[in-house]
Scaffold this motif. Structure first.
Motif, PDB file in Angstrom:
ATOM      1  N   SER A 106       0.826  -1.213   0.000  1.00  0.00           N
ATOM      2  CA  SER A 106       0.000   0.000   0.000  1.00  0.00           C
ATOM      3  C   SER A 106       0.855   1.256   0.000  1.00  0.00           C
ATOM      4  O   SER A 106       0.390   2.298   0.456  1.00  0.00           O
TER       5      SER A 106
ATOM      6  N   GLY B 252       2.167   2.876  -2.653  1.00  0.00           N
ATOM      7  CA  GLY B 252       2.282   3.532  -3.954  1.00  0.00           C
ATOM      8  C   GLY B 252       1.805   4.977  -3.942  1.00  0.00           C
ATOM      9  O   GLY B 252       1.255   5.474  -2.946  1.00  0.00           O
TER      10      GLY B 252
ATOM     11  N   SER C  22      -0.444   6.209  -6.169  1.00  0.00           N
ATOM     12  CA  SER C  22      -1.844   6.261  -6.632  1.00  0.00           C
ATOM     13  C   SER C  22      -2.103   7.462  -7.534  1.00  0.00           C
ATOM     14  O   SER C  22      -3.171   8.077  -7.468  1.00  0.00           O
TER      15      SER C  22
ATOM     16  N   LYS D  46      -5.033   4.435  -3.112  1.00  0.00           N
ATOM     17  CA  LYS D  46      -5.792   3.221  -3.460  1.00  0.00           C
ATOM     18  C   LYS D  46      -6.017   2.322  -2.244  1.00  0.00           C
ATOM     19  O   LYS D  46      -7.001   1.589  -2.186  1.00  0.00           O
TER      20      LYS D  46
ATOM     21  N   ASP E 111       9.244   1.092   3.657  1.00  0.00           N
ATOM     22  CA  ASP E 111      10.224   0.859   2.594  1.00  0.00           C
ATOM     23  C   ASP E 111      11.611   1.265   3.085  1.00  0.00           C
ATOM     24  O   ASP E 111      11.778   2.328   3.681  1.00  0.00           O
TER      25      ASP E 111
ATOM     26  N   ASN F 171      10.224  -2.257  -3.978  1.00  0.00           N
ATOM     27  CA  ASN F 171      10.784  -1.711  -2.740  1.00  0.00           C
ATOM     28  C   ASN F 171      10.084  -2.337  -1.530  1.00  0.00           C
ATOM     29  O   ASN F 171      10.731  -2.779  -0.572  1.00  0.00           O
TER      30      ASN F 171
ATOM     31  N   ASP G 268      -4.500  -2.826  -4.742  1.00  0.00           N
ATOM     32  CA  ASP G 268      -5.379  -2.474  -5.857  1.00  0.00           C
ATOM     33  C   ASP G 268      -5.932  -3.695  -6.589  1.00  0.00           C
ATOM     34  O   ASP G 268      -6.297  -3.608  -7.760  1.00  0.00           O
TER      35      ASP G 268
ATOM     36  N   ASN H 228      -6.816   0.761 -11.185  1.00  0.00           N
ATOM     37  CA  ASN H 228      -5.793   1.810 -11.138  1.00  0.00           C
ATOM     38  C   ASN H 228      -6.320   3.225 -11.253  1.00  0.00           C
ATOM     39  O   ASN H 228      -5.591   4.164 -10.932  1.00  0.00           O
TER      40      ASN H 228
HETATM   41  N1  LIG Z   1       5.549  -0.313  -0.266  1.00  0.00           N
HETATM   42  C1  LIG Z   1       5.396   0.187  -1.499  1.00  0.00           C
HETATM   43  N2  LIG Z   1       4.328  -0.180  -2.233  1.00  0.00           N
HETATM   44  C2  LIG Z   1       4.221   0.355  -3.474  1.00  0.00           C
HETATM   45  C3  LIG Z   1       5.154   1.273  -3.994  1.00  0.00           C
HETATM   46  N3  LIG Z   1       4.764   1.622  -5.238  1.00  0.00           N
HETATM   47  C4  LIG Z   1       3.634   0.944  -5.484  1.00  0.00           C
HETATM   48  N4  LIG Z   1       3.298   0.176  -4.415  1.00  0.00           N
HETATM   49  C5  LIG Z   1       2.118  -0.701  -4.303  1.00  0.00           C
HETATM   50  O1  LIG Z   1       2.188  -1.648  -5.355  1.00  0.00           O
HETATM   51  C6  LIG Z   1       0.907  -1.839  -5.951  1.00  0.00           C
HETATM   52  C7  LIG Z   1       0.928  -1.482  -7.413  1.00  0.00           C
HETATM   53  O2  LIG Z   1       1.227  -0.122  -7.507  1.00  0.00           O
HETATM   54  P1  LIG Z   1       1.237   0.650  -8.904  1.00  0.00           P
HETATM   55  O3  LIG Z   1      -0.147   0.673  -9.459  1.00  0.00           O
HETATM   56  O4  LIG Z   1       2.278   0.050  -9.763  1.00  0.00           O
HETATM   57  O5  LIG Z   1       1.738   2.093  -8.510  1.00  0.00           O
HETATM   58  P2  LIG Z   1       1.022   3.218  -7.673  1.00  0.00           P
HETATM   59  O6  LIG Z   1       2.115   4.166  -7.293  1.00  0.00           O
HETATM   60  O7  LIG Z   1       0.211   2.658  -6.561  1.00  0.00           O
HETATM   61  O8  LIG Z   1       0.018   3.915  -8.686  1.00  0.00           O
HETATM   62  P3  LIG Z   1       0.331   4.985  -9.849  1.00  0.00           P
HETATM   63  O9  LIG Z   1       0.938   6.206  -9.212  1.00  0.00           O
HETATM   64  O10 LIG Z   1      -1.002   5.266 -10.468  1.00  0.00           O
HETATM   65  O11 LIG Z   1       1.288   4.292 -10.787  1.00  0.00           O
HETATM   66  C8  LIG Z   1      -0.059  -1.033  -5.113  1.00  0.00           C
HETATM   67  O12 LIG Z   1      -0.578  -1.881  -4.104  1.00  0.00           O
HETATM   68  C9  LIG Z   1       0.821   0.045  -4.500  1.00  0.00           C
HETATM   69  O13 LIG Z   1       0.325   0.532  -3.252  1.00  0.00           O
HETATM   70  C10 LIG Z   1       6.265   1.651  -3.175  1.00  0.00           C
HETATM   71  O14 LIG Z   1       7.139   2.456  -3.547  1.00  0.00           O
HETATM   72  N5  LIG Z   1       6.326   1.074  -1.946  1.00  0.00           N
END
Ligand SMILES: Nc1nc2c(ncn2[C@@H]2O[C@H](COP(=O)(O)OP(=O)(O)OP(=O)(O)O)[C@@H](O)[C@H]2O)c(=O)[nH]1
Length: 200
Positions: free
Chosen positions: A13, A15, A17, A24, A70, A79, A99, A182
């Motif tokens: 969780s 990200g 978003s 999200k 992280d 990460n 998500d 997303n």
């Molecule tokens: N711990 C952690 N979780 C992440 C990180 N980036 C994404 N996630 C999680 O990985 C999953 C997929 O994330 P993505 O859709 O690729 O990226 P996002 O940053 O959440 O969304 P966008 O900004 O729209 O790309 C989600 O459950 C995010 O919460 C991060 O840097 N650290």
């Protein structure tokens, strides 16, 4: 398959978003925030469960819930996975992204039942596809060193890492469980389907 490694659960969780325009993990598909919903779902199959967060998010987490921050210098879900593998290196990790609103407990159990702990990961893929979904997968402790080396070459895509690794692929009972929400259109679509009990 049973091993002596404990199975921990990780709700990714952390990200940005940016496509959704709001966190999200805090969206409510099932009457509570999605990250808490998945946390509870994982408690049915894992001995300990943690939310995976980026630094700064921890202030909003209720005190009775575990979280991991992280700890690596990269962005993206890899990460969170690397940080969990580093901070609890004795455990295997059942990872679920916040998500994926349609994941069912049976699907988590299937992952555990069909797990091959000799592989680096056991992951779901859509039927007819050999593309692993790294964010609905069991990551074994042995994944840490090669995943870290992968990230140190500047790569961040966990699917690309799994594609070059020795993994086990399985398929969900319903492909829809891998539906990734997303953006606001995805959220509206899933919410409507859930509330009307319609098949996807
Ligand atoms: N711990 C952690 N979780 C992440 C990180 N980036 C994404 N996630 C999680 O990985 C999953 C997929 O994330 P993505 O859709 O690729 O990226 P996002 O940053 O959440 O969304 P966008 O900004 O729209 O790309 C989600 O459950 C995010 O919460 C991060 O840097 N650290």
């Amino acid at each position: 398959m049973q091993t002596d490694k404990p199975m921990y659960g990780l709700v990714l969780s952390g990200g940005q978003s940016s496509r959704m325009g709001q966190d999200k993990g805090l969206l409510r598909y099932h009457g509570q925030s999605q990250r808490e919903y998945l946390y509870q779902l994982l408690q049915g199959t894992c001995s300990r469960v943690f939310m995976s967060l980026r630094p700064g998010q921890e202030a909003e987490v209720p005190p009775h819930l575990n979280y991991l921050l992280d700890s690596h210098e990269l962005r993206g879900p890899l990460n969170g996975i690397l940080s969990a593998l580093l901070q609890h290196p004795q455990a295997a990790w059942l990872v679920v992204a916040c998500d994926l609103p349609l994941v069912q407990e049976l699907t988590l159990q299937k992952l555990l039942q069909e797990r091959d702990p000799q592989k680096i990961a056991t992951a779901y893929a859509l039927t007819g596809s050999d593309l692993p979904e790294p964010l609905l997968a069991i990551w074994e402790p042995a994944a840490y060193a090669p995943a870290l080396a992968f990230s140190q070459t500047g790569k961040t895509c966990p699917r690309k890492f799994l594609l070059q690794s020795d993994i086990k692929l399985i398929h969900p009972a319903q492909d829809e469980e891998l539906y990734n929400a997303n953006n606001p259109e995805d959220f509206a679509y899933i919410t409507q389907k859930l509330h009307h009990g319609q098949p996807l």
